[in-house]
Enzyme design. Sequence first.
Site, PDB file in Angstrom:
ATOM      1  N   CYS A 162      -1.968  -4.108 -16.066  1.00 23.44           N
ATOM      2  CA  CYS A 162      -0.626  -4.082 -16.650  1.00 23.44           C
ATOM      3  C   CYS A 162      -0.698  -3.561 -18.091  1.00 23.44           C
ATOM      4  O   CYS A 162      -1.386  -4.154 -18.926  1.00 23.44           O
ATOM      5  CB  CYS A 162       0.007  -5.470 -16.635  1.00 23.44           C
TER       6      CYS A 162
ATOM      7  N   ASN B 203      -1.621   1.508 -11.116  1.00 23.82           N
ATOM      8  CA  ASN B 203      -0.544   0.896 -11.869  1.00 23.82           C
ATOM      9  C   ASN B 203       0.085   1.995 -12.730  1.00 23.82           C
ATOM     10  O   ASN B 203      -0.268   3.167 -12.607  1.00 23.82           O
ATOM     11  CB  ASN B 203      -1.099  -0.249 -12.725  1.00 23.82           C
TER      12      ASN B 203
HETATM   13  C1  LIG Z   1       9.893  -2.587 -13.122  1.00 14.89           C
HETATM   14  C2  LIG Z   1       8.456  -2.594 -12.716  1.00 14.89           C
HETATM   15  C3  LIG Z   1       7.740  -3.789 -12.733  1.00 14.89           C
HETATM   16  C4  LIG Z   1       6.396  -3.822 -12.351  1.00 14.89           C
HETATM   17  N1  LIG Z   1       5.722  -5.003 -12.352  1.00 14.89           N
HETATM   18  C5  LIG Z   1       4.411  -5.039 -11.928  1.00 14.89           C
HETATM   19  C6  LIG Z   1       3.704  -6.275 -11.847  1.00 14.89           C
HETATM   20  O1  LIG Z   1       4.245  -7.352 -12.131  1.00 14.89           O
HETATM   21  N2  LIG Z   1       2.400  -6.242 -11.437  1.00 14.89           N
HETATM   22  C7  LIG Z   1       1.768  -5.066 -11.092  1.00 14.89           C
HETATM   23  O2  LIG Z   1       0.587  -5.089 -10.727  1.00 14.89           O
HETATM   24  N3  LIG Z   1       2.434  -3.884 -11.136  1.00 14.89           N
HETATM   25  C8  LIG Z   1       3.730  -3.853 -11.544  1.00 14.89           C
HETATM   26  N4  LIG Z   1       4.394  -2.652 -11.580  1.00 14.89           N
HETATM   27  C9  LIG Z   1       3.687  -1.421 -11.191  1.00 14.89           C
HETATM   28  C10 LIG Z   1       4.000  -1.045  -9.722  1.00 14.89           C
HETATM   29  O3  LIG Z   1       3.595  -2.062  -8.836  1.00 14.89           O
HETATM   30  C11 LIG Z   1       3.306   0.281  -9.357  1.00 14.89           C
HETATM   31  O4  LIG Z   1       1.908   0.139  -9.481  1.00 14.89           O
HETATM   32  C12 LIG Z   1       3.747   1.436 -10.235  1.00 14.89           C
HETATM   33  O5  LIG Z   1       5.110   1.332 -10.580  1.00 14.89           O
HETATM   34  C13 LIG Z   1       3.514   2.798  -9.569  1.00 14.89           C
HETATM   35  O6  LIG Z   1       4.201   2.875  -8.339  1.00 14.89           O
HETATM   36  P1  LIG Z   1       5.674   3.529  -8.181  1.00 14.89           P
HETATM   37  O7  LIG Z   1       5.630   4.870  -8.856  1.00 14.89           O
HETATM   38  O8  LIG Z   1       5.900   3.592  -6.703  1.00 14.89           O
HETATM   39  O9  LIG Z   1       6.607   2.605  -8.866  1.00 14.89           O
HETATM   40  C14 LIG Z   1       5.742  -2.608 -11.955  1.00 14.89           C
HETATM   41  C15 LIG Z   1       6.481  -1.413 -11.935  1.00 14.89           C
HETATM   42  C16 LIG Z   1       7.816  -1.397 -12.298  1.00 14.89           C
HETATM   43  C17 LIG Z   1       8.559  -0.084 -12.252  1.00 14.89           C
END
Ligand SMILES: Cc1cc2nc3c(=O)[nH]c(=O)nc-3n(C[C@H](O)[C@H](O)[C@H](O)COP(=O)(O)O)c2cc1C
Length: 307
Positions: A134, A196
């Site tokens: 994170c 992430n």
């Molecule tokens: C609003 C938001 C909150 C997120 N919270 C977490 C989290 O609590 N823990 C985590 O491991 N990744 C978190 N992520 C990352 C996502 O799980 C993911 O790894 C990242 O957004 C890339 O994927 P995507 O492009 O499909 O969103 C978060 C992403 C977003 C957009």
Amino acid sequence: MNLSIQLAPENERGLLLANPVMTASGAFGYGTEDNHLFDIQRLGAIVCKGTTLEPRDGNPQPRLMETAGGLLNSIGLQNIGIAALIKEKAPIWAKWRVPVIVNIAGETIDEYAELAETLDGVAGVSALEVNISCPNIKAGGAEFGANAESAARVTAAVRRATSLPVLVKLTPSVSDIAAIATAVAEAGADAISLINTLKGMAIDIDKRKPLLGSVTGGLSGPAIKPVALAMVYQVAGAVEIPIIGCGGITTADDAIEFIMAGASAVQVGTAGMVNPRAPVDILEGIEEFMLKEGIESITGLIGIARC
Ligand SMILES: Cc1cc2nc3c(=O)[nH]c(=O)nc-3n(C[C@H](O)[C@H](O)[C@H](O)COP(=O)(O)O)c2cc1C
């Protein structure tokens, strides 16, 4: 057609998914919020919001900002804490057929181990996803994922503390992702999820100030897909354990690209904020592709684009 996939083949409990499409942590809360929009139980697995020992309020607003092809977020792990998760959410999950994976985050290695130990044996919790990636918290998080040694130490501590399948989620903000993945696999991870978000920022030129309350945030969405895909490809060449691809997956074709690069499953995050049905649309698109191409098992697609 067989879409099922085993994500923890070496673990005595295993982590068998009916299909390879999961929600990404942070984008679908606790899996309980979107049930009126689609049947969340059709998915392969749900990954819940990052969970810490104590509840957290997260970072100052504003925390979300749309960018070209992406989203910047600086939520800062706002969550209800482990005790409320066990009391309020796990009993709901225990009645579901879809496995729920709890994403955990700590500021110290001991905190990760305590979270893992506390969740061991909780009905409704099928696996852990260890968030060492994170970018939005001051202590812990991506710090642990930044080098192979600390990534391995967190993984080993969680491994010792639980018999649950352990997925470790990697940050893309490193120079050698394959080295981190190898260290994590050797330390006892059952599977690796990546990526992430990437650290990013935006500036309000009228106010002459950063747009996000905590200055920087994590970039997600279609803008990061090529980066995520290349990292999945690279990691798939370095480790034997299953890989879960994540980053900008918006369509079934995106998901199939990740599977062909070597991912055994995929996670859908930001796409769900544009179309809450995205995970189930992606699942149906994968099924259509397999039918059209005469592919009988999803395992026949994993890594087939690798040179
Ligand atoms: C609003 C938001 C909150 C997120 N919270 C977490 C989290 O609590 N823990 C985590 O491991 N990744 C978190 N992520 C990352 C996502 O799980 C993911 O790894 C990242 O957004 C890339 O994927 P995507 O492009 O499909 O969103 C978060 C992403 C977003 C957009």
